[in-house]
Design an enzyme around this catalytic site. Structure first.
Site, PDB file in Angstrom:
ATOM      1  N   ASP A   6       0.860  -1.180   0.000  1.00  0.00           N
ATOM      2  CA  ASP A   6       0.000   0.000   0.000  1.00  0.00           C
ATOM      3  C   ASP A   6       0.898   1.231   0.000  1.00  0.00           C
ATOM      4  OD1 ASP A   6      -2.449   1.595   0.332  1.00  0.00           O
ATOM      5  OD2 ASP A   6      -1.626   1.998   2.322  1.00  0.00           O
ATOM      6  N   ILE A  12       5.266   3.529   2.564  1.00  0.00           N
ATOM      7  CA  ILE A  12       4.824   2.342   1.848  1.00  0.00           C
ATOM      8  C   ILE A  12       4.658   1.247   2.888  1.00  0.00           C
ATOM      9  CG2 ILE A  12       5.404   0.601   0.117  1.00  0.00           C
ATOM     10  CD1 ILE A  12       7.164   2.743  -1.233  1.00  0.00           C
ATOM     11  N   ASP A 109      -6.400   3.974  -2.355  1.00  0.00           N
ATOM     12  CA  ASP A 109      -6.432   3.735  -0.914  1.00  0.00           C
ATOM     13  C   ASP A 109      -7.862   3.710  -0.388  1.00  0.00           C
ATOM     14  OD1 ASP A 109      -6.642   6.451  -1.570  1.00  0.00           O
ATOM     15  OD2 ASP A 109      -5.747   7.117   0.321  1.00  0.00           O
ATOM     16  N   THR A 184       3.407  26.272  25.781  1.00  0.00           N
ATOM     17  CA  THR A 184       3.209  26.261  24.324  1.00  0.00           C
ATOM     18  C   THR A 184       3.123  24.845  23.776  1.00  0.00           C
ATOM     19  OG1 THR A 184       4.405  28.362  24.139  1.00  0.00           O
ATOM     20  CG2 THR A 184       4.150  27.060  22.131  1.00  0.00           C
TER      21      THR A 184
END
Length: 256
Positions: A6, A12, A109, A184
């Site tokens: 895939d 991959i 996909d 933050t």
């Protein structure tokens, strides 16, 4: 044995099935400048790492959202394993009904995820795939693809935020201890993790409204395991959903 590939924009995913059993799953970085021989060498090394000999692989199935890599990978598979890979597309899997303006443009996909969800889960169903982009695919009770939502992926959004805001630096994608960040780093993490979880909950509610029935929801992709536990609704996480979809497609088409 069946080799399943895939190809996403970032990674991959590679798996090998022996009969119905998935022997292993691994990933390598998507690297468009890499040549055919380099992909062949990389995949051969991975299989040798798992003690799988070249002669044991007698089939291959491939889905790709990176068109410039599809042919290179297909040639690499032919060269190493002497098999013709079945390449997934909306055209090559005609049994999946797609209710879109141009059905044949549904990404490979999304085809694979929808096929897996239709076979493995009760419809109607929503398939969430969290990669470079986050997608939500809605299937009705008949297993037809009714539409898709596409959103920038969590990592993509984080990269865009920190690259364009001078006072913000990149942080690890983990959930902070509370929603209201106290520094933050926590502020960004809250927005990325909890914000994405709330967005998925809300989008699933709206998709259910359009489909007219409660939906089973399944999520896959690199960051789904991080985000899904913070969603309010029940979402099943499946790390191998797309590989399972490739195997299902192969069982129907690849051995003909």
């Amino acid at each position: 044995m069946l080799l399943a590939l895939d190809v996403g924009n970032t990674n991959i995913t590679l798996g090998v099935y022996e009969g119905e059993k998935l022997l292993f799953v691994t990933r390598m970085a998507t690297n468009p400048p890499r040549m055919e021989d380099e992909y062949a060498s990389a995949m051969l090394s991975i299989l040798h790492l798992y003690n799988i000999h070249t002669s044991q692989v007698n089939g291959a199935v491939l889905s790709s959202v990176v068109p410039r890599l599809t042919d290179d990978l297909a040639r690499a598979v032919r060269r190493v394993w002497k098999v013709e890979p079945f390449i997934v597309s909306a055209q090559s899997v005609p049994e999946l009904k797609v209710k879109r303006d141009v059905p044949n443009t549904l990404g490979a996909d999304l085809v694979v995820g929808a096929v897996a969800a239709k076979a493995m889960y009760h419809g109607p169903c929503i398939v969430i795939d969290m990669g470079t982009a986050t997608t939500l695919t809605g299937l009705n009770a008949d297993g037809e693809v009714c539409g898709v939502v596409i959103i920038p992926g969590v990592g993509t959004s984080l990269d865009a935020l920190t690259s364009r805001a001078a006072q913000l630096s990149s942080v690890s994608l983990t959930a902070p201890p509370q929603v209201l960040g106290r520094n933050t780093m926590e502020c960004i993490q809250s927005g990325m993790v909890f914000g994405t979880a709330c967005m998925l909950d809300g989008l699933c509610d709206r998709i259910e409204g359009e489909l007219g029935a409660p939906c089973e929801v399944v999520a896959t992709g690199g960051l789904a395991g991080l985000i899904v536990p913070h969603c309010s609704r029940k979402i099943t996480f499946s790390d191998t959903l797309l590989l399972d979809g490739l195997k299902i497609i192969w069982d129907v088409h690849g051995e003909k």
